[in-house]
Design an enzyme around this catalytic site. Structure first.
Site, PDB file in Angstrom:
ATOM      1  N   ARG A   4       0.815  -1.220   0.000  1.00 31.96           N
ATOM      2  CA  ARG A   4       0.000   0.000   0.000  1.00 31.96           C
ATOM      3  C   ARG A   4       0.849   1.271   0.000  1.00 31.96           C
ATOM      4  O   ARG A   4       0.440   2.302   0.524  1.00 31.96           O
ATOM      5  CB  ARG A   4      -0.968   0.012   1.190  1.00 31.96           C
ATOM      6  CG  ARG A   4      -1.898  -1.190   1.245  1.00 31.96           C
ATOM      7  CD  ARG A   4      -2.803  -1.282   0.012  1.00 31.96           C
ATOM      8  NE  ARG A   4      -3.610  -2.496   0.069  1.00 31.96           N
ATOM      9  CZ  ARG A   4      -3.268  -3.655  -0.505  1.00 31.96           C
ATOM     10  NH1 ARG A   4      -2.143  -3.735  -1.200  1.00 31.96           N
ATOM     11  NH2 ARG A   4      -4.042  -4.711  -0.426  1.00 31.96           N
ATOM     12  N   SER A  26     -11.366  -0.352   2.869  1.00 33.13           N
ATOM     13  CA  SER A  26     -10.598  -0.693   4.071  1.00 33.13           C
ATOM     14  C   SER A  26      -9.966   0.556   4.674  1.00 33.13           C
ATOM     15  O   SER A  26      -9.327   1.340   3.971  1.00 33.13           O
ATOM     16  CB  SER A  26      -9.511  -1.717   3.734  1.00 33.13           C
ATOM     17  OG  SER A  26     -10.094  -2.947   3.334  1.00 33.13           O
ATOM     18  N   GLU A  32      -5.014   3.262   6.374  1.00 32.37           N
ATOM     19  CA  GLU A  32      -4.726   3.192   4.946  1.00 32.37           C
ATOM     20  C   GLU A  32      -5.267   4.432   4.246  1.00 32.37           C
ATOM     21  O   GLU A  32      -4.838   4.776   3.148  1.00 32.37           O
ATOM     22  CB  GLU A  32      -5.382   1.924   4.389  1.00 32.37           C
ATOM     23  CG  GLU A  32      -5.109   1.605   2.950  1.00 32.37           C
ATOM     24  CD  GLU A  32      -5.697   0.260   2.555  1.00 32.37           C
ATOM     25  OE1 GLU A  32      -6.407   0.210   1.539  1.00 32.37           O
ATOM     26  OE2 GLU A  32      -5.455  -0.737   3.270  1.00 32.37           O
TER      27      GLU A  32
END
Length: 299
Positions: free
Chosen positions: A173, A222, A292
């Site tokens: 990520r 998420s 995130e």
């Protein structure tokens, strides 16, 4: 501000908007106004806009699908550049493709299925654009952008530069795409596969995603990264936080790593809920969850 908007209007084929509510452009349906909101239709317009913004010292951010981002309630004091106009897509006979930064990931996957090209099908149903997917090395299942990326074209005030994949340093990520650059296109490589097999698999992936994550309320996907060897949703579940709410923001009853806007949520509600989740998970497990989601704008 009106003078700058007029100058940008001379560059762009689309309207320049002042005070545009960013809640209209984010999947959480949260966010205050942008001082200036612009939507270049191609790379030439984008670079010219970046050059002008640099000349006047105007801060800016790029916005694609509006997922994985939380805009604060005070909005963004600067320019918000919407990348939806970067829609070019071209394939060659060897399974390589050049895909515009504004192309939705799902649209690319559909084209790959038609051509029998595999490599991103695990991402089916992911609500992101290619540009954003490169910046965060989006992934799902056993695949991510790093697995198919040859390089990316990055725009700045002085033009467009090609960065090969090794320079982009894609990790979990993360990437090395620097501030002040926008992904205008990605160079991708795929492997050959059966279109029929791919079509069946993609359909199943979308159905699985809807079953597991189909929360039915505005969300950003998420919220937390998975810690090494762990799954964020399981850690949150261990604290029995499904349904836990702060103001209009609520931990999804369907997926514990999703925060939903149950109606009238403000960015401050989401931030307070994120902090509460982190505190409770750390107290129970000793693990500090890392968000995130990118937070932008002013309170």
């Amino acid at each position: 501000m009106h003078v700058l908007a007029a100058r940008l209007g001379e560059i762009l084929h689309s309207p320049v908007q002042l005070g545009e509510p960013l809640s209209r452009h984010t999947s959480w349906r949260i966010g205050g106004p942008a001082e200036i909101f612009l939507s270049p239709c191609d790379t030439k317009e984008l670079v010219a806009s970046l050059e002008l913004l640099a000349q006047v010292g105007m801060p800016w951010i790029a916005l694609g699908a509006g997922t994985n981002v939380l805009v604060r309630d005070g909005g963004f004091r600067g320019a918000v550049i919407h990348t939806g106009g970067l829609q070019d897509m071209a394939f060659d006979a060897d399974g390589r493709a050049r895909v515009g930064g504004g192309v939705p990931v799902m649209r690319l996957i559909r084209h790959c299925v038609e051509r029998g090209l595999a490599g991103l099908e695990d991402l089916a149903g992911l609500p992101a654009t290619i540009g954003g997917a490169v910046v965060m090395n989006a992934g799902a299942g056993k695949q991510d952008l790093a697995g198919v990326l040859d390089g990316a074209f990055l725009a700045g005030p002085s033009g467009v530069e090609y960065w090969p994949a090794d320079r982009l340093e894609l990790g979990y990520r993360t990437s090395a795409v620097p501030p002040g650059r926008i992904v205008t296109a990605a160079s991708l490589r795929f492997r050959k596969a059966s279109p029929e097999v791919l079509e069946t698999y993609v359909r199943q992936r979308v159905q699985q995603r809807r079953k597991a994550q189909g929360v039915g309320k505005p969300n950003a996907g998420s919220v937390f990264k998975n810690p090494p060897g762990q799954q964020a949703w399981r850690l949150i579940d261990s604290c029995e936080l499904r349904g836990f709410a702060v103001g209009g923001a609520q931990v999804s009853e369907k997926h514990a790593n999703f925060i939903v806007n149950r109606g009238g949520a403000r960015a401050e509600d989401v931030l307070r809920l994120i902090a509460e989740i982190q505190k409770k998970v750390e107290k129970r497990t000793g693990i500090v969850l890392e968000p995130e989601v990118k937070v932008v704008g002013q309170a």
